[in-house]
Write a protein that holds these residues in place. Structure first.
Motif: not given
Ligand code: RM4
Ligand code: MN
Ligand code: MN
Length: 397
Positions: A133-138, A176-178, A183-189, A213-214
């Motif tokens: 929601x914050x990202x939508x506002x910004x 919840x994404x517009x 959504x970027x999913x980060x990985x870390x070992x 999701x897509x």
């Protein structure tokens, strides 16, 4: 290798299309888990972080957005979004990717989306949805969650159940994404989980992104790999599958050291950029990638280190742009190994700095951003204005 007019033009076009997002946290006092050394010019508020980022953009001309961490930058949550956007706009910037923080609060001791306690999983999901929601506002396109979930000792967690909780949680967050958000999913070992980390590598991130999701993609933090891992191959595979969402750029000697990009292994960064530009050349399409910096400037002066980072990235991107693609493909097809390798290396060895300087001049920028920043007197003014209130703010370590 001396550059032809066509190659110079190629560099100009490549740099025109190369935007780099700055992390708000790189302007604050950060450190290691052994402590923080205070820099009296460091930013403490989001306003100061944005002002410092604006300096980097002013002298490099390629950093119009700033990534934020919700808990560190938006203490009032949703209510902080509009003033931060307005402050950014006044400085000629915009708020970029938004990172939820589901690793700092005490409730997350045993995990967030994969916490065995349902109420904690719910709290983490609610926070990610609030961050969306914050990202939508910004007006931010990308949400960049990173998770510490995992375990520290064998036998203490059900790894399959954790995986399913992640699939479930990320799918719910994705809902919840517009339509235009990602959504970027980060990985870390590893770290802070030292036995198993739930999203430990790009394969796990890719699988979870597909399950979410897509609009989910993978985020490659260059420091989040074991030594000798072939990062450019990961990049090539993700590009081929349309699943590369963006980068957290930095360098590392060991793992997740958050050092200045290209300071340890510039050839690695060049090879990554080369794969991206090769993909774009072959497909005729621009790769939809967010280039973000994720570094911890704990010893060097922060704004200067960021200018150094951005100009290094531009130099390495320009070198990758002058790879002679026709020739390289010909050598690859005829298995002319030495010629193919030399073709790549000669681009890396090209001194592109005069052309990058030309590109800056043509855009009304100073040819040497670091020098111009030093001459501006901004740092001295920041030290005077901020004297006395320099303090470590909430951030990593
Ligand atoms: C992690 C990872 C994330 C960053 C946190 C603070 O190692 O790189 O991107 O947000 O640190
Ligand atoms: Mn990162
Ligand atoms: Mn990291």
């Amino acid at each position: 290798m001396s550059l032809s007019a066509r190659q110079e033009e190629t560099i100009h076009r490549a740099l025109d299309a190369f935007e780099i997002e700055l992390p708000s946290w790189a302007f604050a006092n950060t450190g290691t888990r052994f402590g923080k050394f205070l820099d009296s010019s460091a930013a403490t508020t989001i306003g100061e972080k944005l002002a410092d980022a604006a300096q980097v953009n002013r002298f490099t001309g390629c950093c119009p957005s700033v990534a934020v961490h919700v808990l560190w930058d938006f203490p009032e949550g949703l209510a902080s979004a509009a003033p931060a956007s307005a402050a950014a706009q006044n400085l000629g910037l915009r708020i970029g990717s938004v990172s939820p923080n589901v690793f700092q609060d005490q409730e997350y001791k045993f995990g967030s989306l994969a916490n065995p306690e349902g109420s904690v999983r719910r709290k983490a999901l609610d926070h990610i949805v609030d961050s969306i929601s914050i990202a939508k506002l910004t007006g931010s396109r990308d949400i960049t969650p990173w998770f510490t979930d995992g375990s520290n000792y064998p036998g203490t967690a059900n790894m399959r159940r954790h995986k399913r909780w992640f699939e479930e949680g990320l799918r719910a967050a994705h809902g919840a994404l517009a339509p235009d958000q990602r959504m970027l999913i980060e990985y870390k070992p590893f770290e802070p989980a030292f036995y198993h980390t739930d999203i430990a590598d790009w394969g796990m991130a890719l699988q979870l992104a597909k399950a979410a999701g897509s609009q989910a993609r993978v985020l490659v933090d260059t420091g989040h790999h074991y030594q000798t891992q072939n990062i450019e191959q990961i990049v090539a595979w993700l590009l081929d599958d349309g699943m590369l969402g963006g980068f957290h750029l930095n360098d590392r000697r060991y793992a997740d050291d958050d050092l200045t990009l290209g300071s340890i292994d510039p050839y690695q960064v060049f090879r990554i950029f080369n794969e991206i530009l090769f993909f774009e050349w072959e497909t005729g399409a621009k790769a939809d990638i967010a280039y973000m910096v994720d570094q911890s400037h704990n010893l060097k002066p922060k704004i200067e280190e960021m200018i150094q980072t951005v100009t290094s990235a531009q130099d390495l991107f320009a070198k990758a742009a002058v790879v002679d693609r026709d020739q390289l493909v010909r050598h690859q097809n005829s298995c002319s190994l030495i010629d193919a390798e030399e073709c790549l290396k000669s681009a890396f060895q090209t001194d592109v700095r005069p052309i990058v300087g030309e590109w800056r001049r043509a855009r009304g920028l100073a040819p040497h951003p670091l020098r111009a920043f030093r001459e501006s007197g901004y740092l001295k003014r920041a030290i005077e204005e901020r004297a006395g209130h320099a303090q470590p703010v909430a951030s990593y370590a």
